[in-house]
Design a protein around this motif. Structure first.
Motif, PDB file in Angstrom:
ATOM      1  N   GLU A  44       0.829  -1.207   0.000  1.00 12.22           N
ATOM      2  CA  GLU A  44       0.000   0.000   0.000  1.00 12.22           C
ATOM      3  C   GLU A  44       0.865   1.259   0.000  1.00 12.22           C
ATOM      4  OE1 GLU A  44      -1.067   0.112   4.192  1.00 12.22           O
ATOM      5  OE2 GLU A  44      -0.180  -1.840   4.230  1.00 12.22           O
ATOM      6  N   LEU A  47      -0.933   6.973   3.937  1.00 17.14           N
ATOM      7  CA  LEU A  47      -1.593   8.280   3.945  1.00 17.14           C
ATOM      8  C   LEU A  47      -0.600   9.347   4.404  1.00 17.14           C
ATOM      9  CD1 LEU A  47      -4.219  10.009   3.842  1.00 17.14           C
ATOM     10  CD2 LEU A  47      -4.565   9.403   6.240  1.00 17.14           C
ATOM     11  N   ARG A 132      -6.066   1.301   9.962  1.00 14.58           N
ATOM     12  CA  ARG A 132      -6.895   1.268   8.748  1.00 14.58           C
ATOM     13  C   ARG A 132      -8.327   1.754   9.059  1.00 14.58           C
ATOM     14  NH1 ARG A 132     -10.413  -2.370   6.675  1.00 14.58           N
ATOM     15  NH2 ARG A 132     -10.037  -3.813   8.388  1.00 14.58           N
ATOM     16  N   LEU A 133      -8.917   1.221  10.146  1.00 14.03           N
ATOM     17  CA  LEU A 133     -10.293   1.617  10.476  1.00 14.03           C
ATOM     18  C   LEU A 133     -10.383   3.074  10.893  1.00 14.03           C
ATOM     19  CD1 LEU A 133     -11.824  -1.451  12.357  1.00 14.03           C
ATOM     20  CD2 LEU A 133     -12.275  -0.648  10.038  1.00 14.03           C
ATOM     21  N   LYS A 135      -8.553   5.559   9.964  1.00 13.95           N
ATOM     22  CA  LYS A 135      -8.475   6.451   8.783  1.00 13.95           C
ATOM     23  C   LYS A 135      -9.833   6.513   8.096  1.00 13.95           C
ATOM     24  CE  LYS A 135      -4.756   4.305   7.186  1.00 13.95           C
ATOM     25  NZ  LYS A 135      -3.571   3.852   6.473  1.00 13.95           N
ATOM     26  N   GLN A 136     -10.441   5.335   7.939  1.00 13.40           N
ATOM     27  CA  GLN A 136     -11.717   5.264   7.237  1.00 13.40           C
ATOM     28  C   GLN A 136     -12.791   6.058   7.984  1.00 13.40           C
ATOM     29  OE1 GLN A 136     -14.188   1.500   7.030  1.00 13.40           O
ATOM     30  NE2 GLN A 136     -12.999   1.327   5.156  1.00 13.40           N
ATOM     31  N   ILE A 137     -12.822   5.908   9.310  1.00 13.85           N
ATOM     32  CA  ILE A 137     -13.862   6.562  10.100  1.00 13.85           C
ATOM     33  C   ILE A 137     -13.717   8.088  10.042  1.00 13.85           C
ATOM     34  CG2 ILE A 137     -14.738   6.859  12.460  1.00 13.85           C
ATOM     35  CD1 ILE A 137     -13.998   3.795  12.766  1.00 13.85           C
ATOM     36  N   GLN A 139     -12.247   9.820   7.738  1.00 13.86           N
ATOM     37  CA  GLN A 139     -12.537  10.262   6.375  1.00 13.86           C
ATOM     38  C   GLN A 139     -14.050  10.373   6.148  1.00 13.86           C
ATOM     39  OE1 GLN A 139     -11.024   7.771   3.181  1.00 13.86           O
ATOM     40  NE2 GLN A 139     -11.083   9.503   1.770  1.00 13.86           N
ATOM     41  N   LEU A 140     -14.797   9.452   6.773  1.00 10.95           N
ATOM     42  CA  LEU A 140     -16.250   9.441   6.562  1.00 10.95           C
ATOM     43  C   LEU A 140     -17.001  10.273   7.598  1.00 10.95           C
ATOM     44  CD1 LEU A 140     -16.606   5.660   5.590  1.00 10.95           C
ATOM     45  CD2 LEU A 140     -16.493   7.640   4.052  1.00 10.95           C
ATOM     46  N   PHE A 160      -7.876  14.967   5.635  1.00 14.55           N
ATOM     47  CA  PHE A 160      -9.109  14.680   4.906  1.00 14.55           C
ATOM     48  C   PHE A 160      -9.998  15.900   4.709  1.00 14.55           C
ATOM     49  CE2 PHE A 160      -8.432  10.249   6.649  1.00 14.55           C
ATOM     50  CZ  PHE A 160      -8.100   9.702   5.418  1.00 14.55           C
TER      51      PHE A 160
END
Ligand code: PNS
Length: 178
Positions: A44, A47, A132-133, A135-137, A139-140, A160
């Motif tokens: 990968e 970020l 990983r989680l 970052k996703q949270i 971002q959303l 973000f």
């Protein structure tokens, strides 16, 4: 008494409270703890740049006087030899981590029998936290309160949301002109 230098390797993209919990535990039992940031993960892109990850970990580990930050590329065991480490610290959160960690530990032992892998469990409160989680949270637009250090939360928001606000503003300005 033997002087034990341990490395704690990882991508740390970004560091979480789970990582910090492990650093605290490692710092309490090893003479020296070297946090070894992987420069370029194989699969990968990260970020945060290496400099950003290094900067965050340096700030977060300031209270621990036997902890230092280093970076590496290539084989972990070669890095361990370079820093004179005789132990390798890894965290296990759940059974799902175990298979991967066992395989890595046995392979590293095959490559360097003098480097002992030591597994530690982070506090239960962080057993489901992953970079990983998180970052996703963020971002959303979700809350990661209590799961990552404030400094990391600020940097994630800047990555973000500041970027998005900037491009929204640029788009709005363009629309006005048209
Ligand atoms: O943050 P991660 O993804 O859990 O860290 C994984 C890491 C950095 C420990 C692993 O990818 C690694 O050791 N990479 C270096 C390459 C290497 O030595 N590979 C053989 C391991 S058995």
């Amino acid at each position: 008494m033997k002087h034990v230098i341990a490395i704690y390797p990882g991508t740390f993209d970004p560091p979480t409270n789970g990582h910090l919990d492990l650093i605290q535990r490692g710092s309490a039992i090893f003479d020296e703890l070297v946090i070894s940031i992987l420069r370029n993960p194989e699969k990968e892109t990260t970020l945060f740049s290496l400099a950003e990850r290094r900067d965050m970990l340096t700030a977060l580990t300031r209270p621990f006087d036997n902890v230092r930050i280093d970076t590496f590329d290539g084989l972990l065991v070669a890095h361990a030899t370079r820093v004179g480490a005789n132990a390798l610290l890894r965290g296990i959160r759940a059974i799902s981590d175990y298979e991967y960690e066992l395989q890595m530990a046995l392979m590293n032992r095959k490559l360097n029998p003098g480097l002992e892998t030591v597994f530690m469990m982070p506090a239960e409160a962080y057993s489901y936290v992953s970079s990983r989680l998180v970052k996703q949270i963020v971002q959303l637009g979700g809350s990661v309160n209590g799961l990552i250090p404030e400094l990391v939360e600020e940097r994630l928001h800047a990555k973000f949301h500041t970027a998005r606000r900037r491009s929204d503003r640029a788009r709005a300005a363009k629309g006005k002109k048209a």
